[in-house]
Motif scaffolding. Structure first.
Motif, short mmCIF file in Angstrom:
data_model
loop_
_atom_site.label_atom_id
_atom_site.label_comp_id
_atom_site.label_asym_id
_atom_site.label_seq_id
_atom_site.Cartn_x
_atom_site.Cartn_y
_atom_site.Cartn_z
N TYR A 64 23.02 60.01 11.91
CA TYR A 64 21.62 60.01 12.37
C TYR A 64 21.30 58.66 13.01
N MET A 120 25.60 45.71 12.75
CA MET A 120 25.89 45.16 11.42
C MET A 120 27.06 45.91 10.78
N THR A 152 32.65 54.99 2.15
CA THR A 152 31.22 54.75 1.92
C THR A 152 30.98 53.36 1.33
N LEU A 153 32.04 52.72 0.83
CA LEU A 153 31.88 51.35 0.33
C LEU A 153 31.49 50.40 1.47
N MET A 154 31.83 50.79 2.69
CA MET A 154 31.47 49.96 3.84
C MET A 154 30.10 50.32 4.40
N LEU A 155 29.43 51.25 3.74
CA LEU A 155 28.12 51.69 4.21
C LEU A 155 27.03 51.27 3.21
N PRO A 156 26.76 49.99 3.09
CA PRO A 156 25.73 49.59 2.14
C PRO A 156 24.36 50.10 2.59
N LEU A 157 23.47 50.18 1.64
CA LEU A 157 22.13 50.70 1.89
C LEU A 157 21.48 50.06 3.11
N GLU A 158 21.68 48.76 3.26
CA GLU A 158 21.00 48.03 4.33
C GLU A 158 21.40 48.54 5.71
N VAL A 159 22.63 49.09 5.82
CA VAL A 159 23.08 49.59 7.11
C VAL A 159 22.39 50.93 7.44
N VAL A 160 22.18 51.75 6.40
CA VAL A 160 21.63 53.09 6.66
C VAL A 160 20.16 53.18 6.26
N MET A 161 19.50 52.04 5.99
CA MET A 161 18.15 52.16 5.43
C MET A 161 17.17 52.83 6.38
N VAL A 162 17.32 52.61 7.69
CA VAL A 162 16.37 53.22 8.62
C VAL A 162 16.50 54.75 8.62
N PRO A 163 17.70 55.31 8.93
CA PRO A 163 17.80 56.78 8.90
C PRO A 163 17.60 57.38 7.50
N LEU A 164 18.02 56.65 6.47
CA LEU A 164 17.85 57.17 5.11
C LEU A 164 16.35 57.29 4.79
N TYR A 165 15.60 56.30 5.21
CA TYR A 165 14.15 56.34 5.01
C TYR A 165 13.56 57.55 5.72
#
Lengths: 291, 282
Positions: free
Chosen positions: A35, A272, B121-134
């Motif tokens: 997404y 990032m 998914t260890l390389m996908l910390p929350l901060e990277v996906v925070m926008v779409p996750l939100y």
């Protein structure tokens, strides 16, 4: 050589056991990831439902955005300095504790405490310590040095962030190193001692080479943790003064959630991710070559 | 002869003492901020910057603590944190145990790919996906809700990997024997797998509990009303409202540090070895 398999082979059951985790990871990791890739090609906004495909415009805009370029530079300096300090200090502490000292367990426990302090408390505490009349400046004055306007000068703000982050990160690195050190067979040191190797020599020719895998674990761990974290910058400096301490992850947060530009923020988030993946892959490669 | 041994012994003693002094010095430097936090929390606001520094306040204001606790309404946030952290921990432990068992003890098509995906998914910390996750959570209508805080973080690669590692070390014969005895797949998992794996389950539970209790970013993004806020959010909002009331801020910070500190002292071994072996937190 295949190992003998005695466990069950029913494929459906294996998949069923794994399915719940897989569904959750797809929904809340992989889907958001794809997404984000799509959002980064749109002009998505937090306030406006309508979004338009705008191609790579967001990435082009990033390459001209002085705030973003500045955030990249700040991240490089912040992460580089933090990693250097915590890795060296963490190793030094681990080596010291690994000696035959009385009460080493007590020292390990006490030195781990900064990592136990809640993450949100760290910036609040250090903001206070870096106050113009705070403890850090008092210490500098006591040492005959000039006090620094930590949080309100561009250099000082990044420096303060480095100190606060390293304070919290060093104990974690120390503990990982300690596990690595304890896996080095003691006979190696005994043999080297018999051969007349001094402490420095033993460190160079036994400890460091044997610790290489651990060093790589610490590098990946410390970089990922430092690149992603923006709580310290958000609370301690707010990215200021004049964006001097705005790191990449803080930039993503500010652009997306304060500036409402979800598309643009997603493009920055992908950059990032690219940095994290690049560092991880490079370190894994180094691992492979070693083995 | 004896004087030579005495000299060697003396030198060893001297080295040990030097090492102890060095370690003590470093430890003091590392702990000064924490000591300063507690010491300031017992002062009055006028005397915070007094020189020379009063490390032990002459008249400690113990009343700062009840005041801070009441001002922040800590009870409410502690309850919220307990609800969120408890749910996340239970979900993580159960799901990690299931997936770890499935990946370690079954042969099925695509399990290697699955393992790689989970690792990735260890390389996908929350901060990277925070926008779409939100945006996803907003779409689900879960903003400002407990499920919004809990469900997206209820599966964690680290837990799965730790459980898989543990189940791999479990002899397959045990499981085969249970199957021969007529136990079903779920029954074998519950009666053989889970009881044997409790040390690993405990470690996963503690690490997840710690990182969830400590998490600031995700609740901060999802939660907008104080009634659902967790402890870290309460601390942050108190800080932005009372920027210069240092004793109160430090008292609030000290109170907020208590739960994780207690957890650390009770489960020190698991926490330290967990961090050491996974090399990861969060």
């Amino acid at each position: 050589m295949r190992r003998r398999w005695l466990g069950p082979t029913q494929p459906w059951w294996g998949a069923a056991f794994t399915a719940p985790v897989l569904v959750l990871l797809v929904c809340f990791k992989f889907w958001p990831m794809s997404y984000a890739a799509w959002l980064s090609l749109t002009n998505a906004s937090l306030t406006d439902r309508a979004r338009r495909f705008i191609g790579v415009s967001n990435y082009v805009r990033l390459s001209h955005d002085t705030t973003f370029i500045g955030a990249l530079e700040t991240t490089a300096r912040y992460v580089g300095a933090t990693i250097a300090v915590s890795m060296v200090l963490g190793l030094a502490l681990a080596v010291l504790i690994n000696q035959k000292v009385p009460a080493r367990g007590v020292f390990r426990t006490l030195l781990f405490l900064p990592a136990v302090v809640p993450l949100i408390v760290v910036p609040i505490l250090w903001q206070f310590l870096f106050h113009p009349y705070g403890l850090v400046n008092n210490a500098l004055k006591a040492l005959g040095l000039h006090p620094v306007n930590w949080l309100l000068s561009p250099q000082g703000a990044v420096g303060a962030l480095v100190v606060a982050t390293a304070w919290r990160l060093t104990p974690l690195c120390m503990v990982i190193y300690l596990a690595g050190l304890q896996s080095i067979p003691g006979e190696l040191y005994e043999a080297a001692k018999v051969d007349g190797a001094g402490a420095v020599r033993r460190f160079q020719s036994i400890t460091l080479p044997m610790l290489k895998p651990t060093l790589l674990v610490v590098v990946v761990f410390a970089i990922t943790l430092t690149v992603q974290n923006f709580v310290l910058a958000l609370v301690m400096t707010g990215g200021g003064p004049d964006n001097a301490s705005t790191t990449l992850s803080l930039f993503v947060y500010q652009t997306g959630f304060l500036g409402f530009q979800m598309g643009y923020a997603s493009a920055a988030a992908l950059v990032m991710l690219l940095i994290i993946v690049a560092f991880t892959v490079v370190s894994l490669r180094a691992f492979r070559i070693e083995e | 002869m004896s004087s030579a041994t005495t000299a060697v012994r003396l030198r060893a003693h001297a080295a040990t003492i030097a090492l102890l002094l060095l370690l003590t010095g470093v430890t003091v430097v590392f702990l000064v901020p924490i000591f300063w936090m507690v010491s300031t929390s017992l002062k009055s606001n006028q005397h915070v910057f007094d020189l020379p520094i009063q490390w032990f306040p002459r008249r400690p204001l113990w009343s700062n603590y009840p005041t801070a606790y009441a001002t922040v309404h800590f009870t409410r946030y502690l309850v919220n944190s307990a609800i969120v952290t408890g749910s996340v921990t239970i979900l993580n432990v159960v799901l990690s145990a299931l997936a770890g068992y499935g990946l370690a003890k079954y042969r099925f098509l695509g399990r290697h790919v699955l393992l790689l995906l989970i690792l990735a998914t260890l390389m996908l910390p929350l901060e990277v996906v925070m926008v779409p996750l939100y945006l996803t959570v907003q779409h689900l209508g879960w903003l400002n809700s407990y499920q919004g805080m809990v469900v997206p973080v209820s599966a964690n690669a680290l837990g799965v990997l730790m459980m898989r590692q543990y189940f791999l070390s479990l002899p397959d014969d045990l499981i085969a024997a249970a199957h021969i005895d007529g136990a079903g797949h779920l029954g074998t998992f519950l009666r053989i797998g889970v009881p044997l794996a409790w040390p690993a389950l405990l470690t996963v539970a503690i690490l997840i509990f710690q990182s969830t209790w400590d998490d600031f970013v995700w609740p901060f993004l999802v939660i907008s009303s104080p009634s659902k806020a967790t402890v870290p959010l309460a601390v942050q909002s108190f800080q932005s409202a009372e920027t210069s009331n240092f004793p109160m801020l430090m008292a609030v910070s000290s109170i907020a540090s208590v739960p994780l500190t207690v957890l650390f002292f009770v489960f020190q071994r698991q926490i330290i070895s967990g961090v050491a072996t996974t090399g990861m937190r969060h």
